[in-house]
Write a protein that holds these residues in place. Structure first.
Motif, PDB file in Angstrom:
ATOM      1  N   LEU A 105       0.832  -1.209   0.000  1.00 37.04           N
ATOM      2  CA  LEU A 105       0.000   0.000   0.000  1.00 37.04           C
ATOM      3  C   LEU A 105       0.865   1.257   0.000  1.00 37.04           C
ATOM      4  CD1 LEU A 105      -2.803  -1.044   2.535  1.00 37.04           C
ATOM      5  CD2 LEU A 105      -2.991  -0.861   0.039  1.00 37.04           C
ATOM      6  N   MET A 106       1.976   1.228   0.746  1.00 38.89           N
ATOM      7  CA  MET A 106       2.888   2.372   0.777  1.00 38.89           C
ATOM      8  C   MET A 106       3.660   2.501  -0.530  1.00 38.89           C
ATOM      9  SD  MET A 106       2.271   3.929   3.538  1.00 38.89           S
ATOM     10  CE  MET A 106       0.572   3.344   3.370  1.00 38.89           C
ATOM     11  N   MET A 107       3.902   1.368  -1.219  1.00 36.56           N
ATOM     12  CA  MET A 107       4.478   1.442  -2.571  1.00 36.56           C
ATOM     13  C   MET A 107       3.520   2.189  -3.500  1.00 36.56           C
ATOM     14  SD  MET A 107       6.074  -2.345  -3.290  1.00 36.56           S
ATOM     15  CE  MET A 107       6.230  -2.009  -5.059  1.00 36.56           C
ATOM     16  N   THR A 108       2.233   1.924  -3.345  1.00 30.54           N
ATOM     17  CA  THR A 108       1.229   2.608  -4.157  1.00 30.54           C
ATOM     18  C   THR A 108       1.187   4.095  -3.814  1.00 30.54           C
ATOM     19  OG1 THR A 108      -0.087   0.570  -4.203  1.00 30.54           O
ATOM     20  CG2 THR A 108      -1.205   2.612  -4.827  1.00 30.54           C
ATOM     21  N   VAL A 109       1.298   4.420  -2.520  1.00 29.00           N
ATOM     22  CA  VAL A 109       1.366   5.827  -2.113  1.00 29.00           C
ATOM     23  C   VAL A 109       2.586   6.492  -2.745  1.00 29.00           C
ATOM     24  CG1 VAL A 109       1.702   7.398  -0.158  1.00 29.00           C
ATOM     25  CG2 VAL A 109       0.111   5.477   0.047  1.00 29.00           C
ATOM     26  N   ASN A 110       3.710   5.783  -2.776  1.00 27.96           N
ATOM     27  CA  ASN A 110       4.915   6.320  -3.411  1.00 27.96           C
ATOM     28  C   ASN A 110       4.669   6.596  -4.896  1.00 27.96           C
ATOM     29  OD1 ASN A 110       7.779   6.973  -3.632  1.00 27.96           O
ATOM     30  ND2 ASN A 110       7.999   4.993  -4.658  1.00 27.96           N
TER      31      ASN A 110
END
Length: 418
Positions: A105-110
């Motif tokens: 999910l944080m990869m997607t935020v990135n």
């Protein structure tokens, strides 16, 4: 023209981009392996496709907002959000907590942050540069990006498996440094004339209106299509060409090593990266002696010829020679291509144009992915012909539109001087 002659924003962006990509390259190229380990290869592929699609959608929003609210505000918001994502990824891969779901999910935020900040970053570079500075500016950025990715990738290959938590710590620290640089050192380069406030519905309508205007610019749309076709060839090396070499290339003795297809792809990537790092700045001094149109067309031809041969040959020496030829084409092409790009958009829609131009990466990847699928039905020689035709078509489009591009570039330079 020297580095110190650039506007401070350009200097900061080059430094910030180098350190961000350097540390990011230690981690993100290996995150596909991370996802495949925790979720399996099929699910990992779907997750990565989702990531790309989210980036495409947000890219358009980022372009609109950078024209609506100014470059620096969007950049700062994106960098703060990215820092929080890095911090969360660090915690979720620590000795105390392991959460691949939150990490994805944080990869997607990135990806969202890259898409938000990207058009604003590109537009700001154009805002604060002169036409005479742009070839050198883009060459330095191209050189710095390639060097940081190469060094970061090599270090990451050794550290990723055993020191992922420590790498995320470094990434978080760099994220905090970038927030400081944008908040304190970067100056706003564009203040919108439109001071009216809009409702959410009005913003959505204005986003569509903004990109309708971009799509009506025939010259720009053709320029992007040509760029997509040329860029798709670059992605073939790690897609169809890599798979073909792995399947078809027999083991061969090369100097002190026995080389198979997988090792050959690694050799070719390393050769390309090293040559770009060595030639990029040197080429800038030479390129000033030539006109942009013939240099762009000839460099695209060299690029196409190189990939045409690499997409079919299994000869080590021929592959290495063709990589030299296409890399020469690449380092001449990129600054000229970006210099043309900088001259096309009007001041009040610069970020929207940059956002649309950012599709070149995603659509180029899409074409490269499609060639993998159709390669299971077609022979290597037919695939090589298809890849060659794609490159020649992109080169032909550039050849046709460059006279009009030169006219628009001349008008943009005259306007900036006046």
């Amino acid at each position: 023209m020297r580095f110190r002659d650039f506007h401070r924003n350009i200097q900061i962006r080059i430094i910030e981009s180098f350190i961000s990509r350097f540390v990011g390259s230690m981690i993100f190229p290996f995150m596909a392996i991370y996802l495949a380990y925790y979720f399996g290869a099929k699910v990992a592929g779907l997750l990565l496709i989702f990531n790309v699609l989210v980036g495409i959608g947000v890219n358009f929003i980022g372009g609109y907002f950078a024209d609506q609210f100014g470059r620096r505000k969007i950049m700062l918001f994106a960098e703060v959000l990215r820092f929080m994502a890095f911090l969360t990824m660090m915690i979720c891969n620590s000795p105390w907590l392991e959460s691949p779901t939150v990490t994805f999910l944080m990869m997607t935020v990135n990806s969202v942050c890259w898409a938000l900040a990207g058009p604003a970053n590109q537009a700001m570079l154009i805002d604060v540069s002169t036409p005479n500075q742009r070839k050198l500016m883009y060459s330095i950025m191209y050189w710095a990006n390639n060097l940081s990715i190469a060094i970061g990738g090599i270090i990451g290959a050794f550290l990723y498996q055993d020191y992922l938590f420590e790498l995320f710590i470094v990434l978080s620290v760099v994220g905090a440094i970038v927030v400081f640089m944008v908040a304190v050192l970067i100056q706003e380069s564009y203040v919108p004339d439109d001071k009216l406030s809009y409702t959410a519905t009005q913003h959505v309508l204005r986003i569509f209106s903004s990109y309708k205007r971009v799509l009506q610019d025939r010259l720009f749309v053709l320029f992007v299509i040509g760029g997509v076709l040329i860029m798709s060839m670059e992605f073939q090396l790690t897609n169809y060409i890599g798979i073909r070499l792995s399947d078809e290339m027999p083991k061969q003795q090369f100097l002190f090593w026995e080389i198979d297809g997988v090792k050959m792809m690694g050799f070719l990537r390393s050769e390309n990266t090293i040559m770009v790092a060595l030639l990029a700045l040197f080429v800038t001094r030479i390129s000033g002696r030539f006109k942009d149109r013939p240099m762009l067309v000839i460099s695209c031809l060299l690029f196409t010829i190189g990939y045409a041969v690499i997409s079919y040959s299994n000869s080590i020496w021929l592959l290495l020679i063709m990589m030299i030829i296409l890399t020469i084409g690449e380092v001449f092409r990129v600054p000229v291509e970006q210099s043309y790009m900088a001259a096309i958009p009007p001041d009040d829609a610069r970020s929207a144009y940059m956002a649309f131009n950012g599709l070149k990466f995603n659509l180029g990847m899409l074409i490269a992915s499609i060639t993998i699928t159709i390669s299971s039905y077609l022979s290597s020689i037919v695939m090589s012909i298809i890849i060659t035709v794609i490159g020649l078509l992109g080169t032909w489009i550039y050849f046709v539109i460059t006279p009009e591009l030169d006219e628009r570039k001349a008008k943009a330079e005259l306007k900036q001087v006046s």
